[in-house]
Motif scaffolding. Structure first.
Motif, PDB file in Angstrom:
ATOM      1  N   PRO A  97       5.814   2.134   3.706  1.00  0.00           N
ATOM      2  CA  PRO A  97       6.479   1.334   2.671  1.00  0.00           C
ATOM      3  C   PRO A  97       5.618   0.204   2.123  1.00  0.00           C
ATOM      4  O   PRO A  97       5.762  -0.172   0.960  1.00  0.00           O
ATOM      5  CB  PRO A  97       7.707   0.781   3.412  1.00  0.00           C
ATOM      6  N   PHE A  98       4.730  -0.337   2.956  1.00  0.00           N
ATOM      7  CA  PHE A  98       3.886  -1.443   2.501  1.00  0.00           C
ATOM      8  C   PHE A  98       2.797  -0.957   1.543  1.00  0.00           C
ATOM      9  O   PHE A  98       2.533  -1.587   0.516  1.00  0.00           O
ATOM     10  CB  PHE A  98       3.249  -2.119   3.712  1.00  0.00           C
ATOM     11  N   VAL A  99       2.162   0.185   1.859  1.00  0.00           N
ATOM     12  CA  VAL A  99       1.021   0.675   1.074  1.00  0.00           C
ATOM     13  C   VAL A  99       1.462   1.557  -0.088  1.00  0.00           C
ATOM     14  O   VAL A  99       0.759   1.645  -1.097  1.00  0.00           O
ATOM     15  CB  VAL A  99       0.038   1.435   1.998  1.00  0.00           C
ATOM     16  N   TRP A 100       2.611   2.214   0.026  1.00  0.00           N
ATOM     17  CA  TRP A 100       3.024   3.207  -0.959  1.00  0.00           C
ATOM     18  C   TRP A 100       3.034   2.702  -2.401  1.00  0.00           C
ATOM     19  O   TRP A 100       2.522   3.399  -3.297  1.00  0.00           O
ATOM     20  CB  TRP A 100       4.396   3.764  -0.574  1.00  0.00           C
ATOM     21  N   PRO A 101       3.578   1.507  -2.709  1.00  0.00           N
ATOM     22  CA  PRO A 101       3.539   1.047  -4.103  1.00  0.00           C
ATOM     23  C   PRO A 101       2.123   0.959  -4.663  1.00  0.00           C
ATOM     24  O   PRO A 101       1.904   1.282  -5.839  1.00  0.00           O
ATOM     25  CB  PRO A 101       4.214  -0.332  -4.036  1.00  0.00           C
ATOM     26  N   ALA A 102       1.171   0.549  -3.846  1.00  0.00           N
ATOM     27  CA  ALA A 102      -0.220   0.478  -4.314  1.00  0.00           C
ATOM     28  C   ALA A 102      -0.775   1.871  -4.578  1.00  0.00           C
ATOM     29  O   ALA A 102      -1.522   2.087  -5.552  1.00  0.00           O
ATOM     30  CB  ALA A 102      -1.082  -0.251  -3.275  1.00  0.00           C
ATOM     31  N   LEU A 103      -0.412   2.837  -3.736  1.00  0.00           N
ATOM     32  CA  LEU A 103      -0.855   4.214  -3.948  1.00  0.00           C
ATOM     33  C   LEU A 103      -0.268   4.781  -5.239  1.00  0.00           C
ATOM     34  O   LEU A 103      -0.953   5.488  -5.987  1.00  0.00           O
ATOM     35  CB  LEU A 103      -0.447   5.081  -2.754  1.00  0.00           C
ATOM     36  N   LEU A 104       1.001   4.466  -5.512  1.00  0.00           N
ATOM     37  CA  LEU A 104       1.618   4.931  -6.750  1.00  0.00           C
ATOM     38  C   LEU A 104       0.957   4.291  -7.971  1.00  0.00           C
ATOM     39  O   LEU A 104       0.778   4.950  -9.000  1.00  0.00           O
ATOM     40  CB  LEU A 104       3.116   4.642  -6.743  1.00  0.00           C
ATOM     41  N   ARG A 105       0.589   3.012  -7.857  1.00  0.00           N
ATOM     42  CA  ARG A 105      -0.113   2.370  -8.981  1.00  0.00           C
ATOM     43  C   ARG A 105      -1.453   3.044  -9.215  1.00  0.00           C
ATOM     44  O   ARG A 105      -1.859   3.256 -10.372  1.00  0.00           O
ATOM     45  CB  ARG A 105      -0.301   0.876  -8.697  1.00  0.00           C
ATOM     46  N   LYS A 106      -2.146   3.389  -8.151  1.00  0.00           N
ATOM     47  CA  LYS A 106      -3.423   4.101  -8.266  1.00  0.00           C
ATOM     48  C   LYS A 106      -3.225   5.435  -8.968  1.00  0.00           C
ATOM     49  O   LYS A 106      -3.980   5.804  -9.882  1.00  0.00           O
ATOM     50  CB  LYS A 106      -4.020   4.322  -6.872  1.00  0.00           C
ATOM     51  N   LEU A 107      -2.180   6.158  -8.552  1.00  0.00           N
ATOM     52  CA  LEU A 107      -1.892   7.457  -9.148  1.00  0.00           C
ATOM     53  C   LEU A 107      -1.512   7.321 -10.612  1.00  0.00           C
ATOM     54  O   LEU A 107      -1.961   8.106 -11.459  1.00  0.00           O
ATOM     55  CB  LEU A 107      -0.755   8.119  -8.358  1.00  0.00           C
ATOM     56  N   ASP A 108      -0.697   6.320 -10.928  1.00  0.00           N
ATOM     57  CA  ASP A 108      -0.246   6.120 -12.307  1.00  0.00           C
ATOM     58  C   ASP A 108      -1.403   5.794 -13.249  1.00  0.00           C
ATOM     59  O   ASP A 108      -1.351   6.116 -14.440  1.00  0.00           O
ATOM     60  CB  ASP A 108       0.797   5.007 -12.372  1.00  0.00           C
ATOM     61  N   ARG A 109      -2.430   5.138 -12.744  1.00  0.00           N
ATOM     62  CA  ARG A 109      -3.598   4.843 -13.587  1.00  0.00           C
ATOM     63  C   ARG A 109      -4.339   6.123 -13.966  1.00  0.00           C
ATOM     64  O   ARG A 109      -5.037   6.164 -14.979  1.00  0.00           O
ATOM     65  CB  ARG A 109      -4.544   3.878 -12.865  1.00  0.00           C
ATOM     66  N   LEU A 110      -4.178   7.158 -13.158  1.00  0.00           N
ATOM     67  CA  LEU A 110      -4.881   8.424 -13.393  1.00  0.00           C
ATOM     68  C   LEU A 110      -4.032   9.436 -14.154  1.00  0.00           C
ATOM     69  O   LEU A 110      -4.525  10.104 -15.061  1.00  0.00           O
ATOM     70  CB  LEU A 110      -5.317   9.030 -12.053  1.00  0.00           C
ATOM     71  N   ASP A 111      -2.755   9.568 -13.774  1.00  0.00           N
ATOM     72  CA  ASP A 111      -1.914  10.613 -14.352  1.00  0.00           C
ATOM     73  C   ASP A 111      -0.469  10.384 -13.911  1.00  0.00           C
ATOM     74  O   ASP A 111      -0.175  10.338 -12.723  1.00  0.00           O
ATOM     75  CB  ASP A 111      -2.400  11.983 -13.868  1.00  0.00           C
ATOM     76  N   THR A 112       0.430  10.246 -14.869  1.00  0.00           N
ATOM     77  CA  THR A 112       1.847  10.003 -14.544  1.00  0.00           C
ATOM     78  C   THR A 112       2.689  11.266 -14.622  1.00  0.00           C
ATOM     79  O   THR A 112       3.909  11.211 -14.453  1.00  0.00           O
ATOM     80  CB  THR A 112       2.452   8.952 -15.487  1.00  0.00           C
ATOM     81  N   SER A 113       2.057  12.420 -14.850  1.00  0.00           N
ATOM     82  CA  SER A 113       2.825  13.648 -15.079  1.00  0.00           C
ATOM     83  C   SER A 113       3.618  14.098 -13.861  1.00  0.00           C
ATOM     84  O   SER A 113       4.554  14.884 -13.995  1.00  0.00           O
ATOM     85  CB  SER A 113       1.909  14.780 -15.561  1.00  0.00           C
ATOM     86  N   TYR A 114       3.274  13.606 -12.660  1.00  0.00           N
ATOM     87  CA  TYR A 114       4.018  13.987 -11.465  1.00  0.00           C
ATOM     88  C   TYR A 114       5.480  13.543 -11.552  1.00  0.00           C
ATOM     89  O   TYR A 114       6.346  14.083 -10.870  1.00  0.00           O
ATOM     90  CB  TYR A 114       3.366  13.393 -10.209  1.00  0.00           C
TER      91      TYR A 114
END
Length: 254
Positions: free
Chosen positions: A235-252
């Protein structure tokens, strides 16, 4: 394979939709970190409720193609619950259904065939106590011997027994498996597990190894080790991982 699929956002509950988005993100992150094996291996998540339904990948899609709506909802026998144009892989669900059946405390099961994970799974010594990452893994670890491709139901009781209450499982000669109370926890457990294996292989190539004492990851220190390392994991790291993913591709998210 048809990649056009209608959104299920208005079809399923808000809780299931969020689970779908997180699981699709997990698939994308596994691909991003180089842990995928073409279209093989699976990440499954239990849908809240009494029905024992699960979400799993549409078989034949690469992990970086998976979206929230393309995930297939199945029952414990891997029969589709919601109609989908995508096939599922019942044989691949054997391991996952066994774990979900035994571990109602865990929402997500993540299984990989990475080069480092398979290599260490084939080492007689198993996971060595040589890195801080390994301390977290060793504090909650099981081993399951290889019985061939896992498609037989009679293997389930042995796999369940070998996993026990652990969060990490070495599938001998096969790969790695983690479980988590959330998708984020399962991902973070695998991140530590995979890092442990990569570090071990690198260290073994570099000379004599220093092992730390067993007390660090067992006995009274075992829980403290896991809480310190895992307590603020997913739960602590997940939001940062999602931000990383969103910078690359939000199609998920679709």
């Amino acid at each position: 394979m048809n990649m056009n699929i209608a959104s299920l956002k208005e079809v399923v509950s808000a809780e299931e939709w969020q689970l779908r988005v997180d699981l699709a993100a997990c698939y994308r992150l596994v691909a991003l970190y180089g842990w995928s094996d073409l279209v093989f291996t699976h990440i499954s998540a239990r849908v809240p409720g009494p029905e024992h339904h699960f979400l799993i990948n549409p078989y034949g899609l690469m992990f970086d193609e998976i979206t929230a709506s393309s995930l297939v909802k199945v029952d414990q026998a891997c029969n589709k619950v919601i109609d989908s144009p995508y096939p599922v892989n019942p044989a691949g669900f054997v391991i996952h259904s066994a774990v979900h059946e035994a571990r109602h405390d865990m929402q997500c099961v993540l299984h990989t065939h990475t080069r480092a994970g398979v290599a260490v799974s084939a080492q007689k010594c198993g996971i060595l106590p040589i890195s801080q990452q390994s301390a977290f893994v060793l504090a909650s670890l099981g081993y399951h011997d290889y019985e061939g491709v896992a498609f037989r139901d009679d293997e389930k009781p042995r796999l369940q027994k070998d996993l026990g209450t652990a969060r990490h499982l070495v599938l001998r000669n096969h790969g790695l498996l983690t479980v988590g109370e959330t998708i984020a926890d399962a991902f973070m457990n695998m991140y530590r597990f995979e890092s442990t294996c990569q570090i071990q292989l690198s260290a073994q190539a570099g000379g004599e190894l220093i092992h730390f004492p067993e007390e660090i990851y067992s006995g009274d220190d075992r829980a403290a080790t896991y809480v310190r390392g895992g307590g603020m994991g997913g739960p602590f790291v997940w939001p940062a991982l999602l931000r990383k993913l969103d910078r690359l591709d939000t199609s998920y998210q679709h």
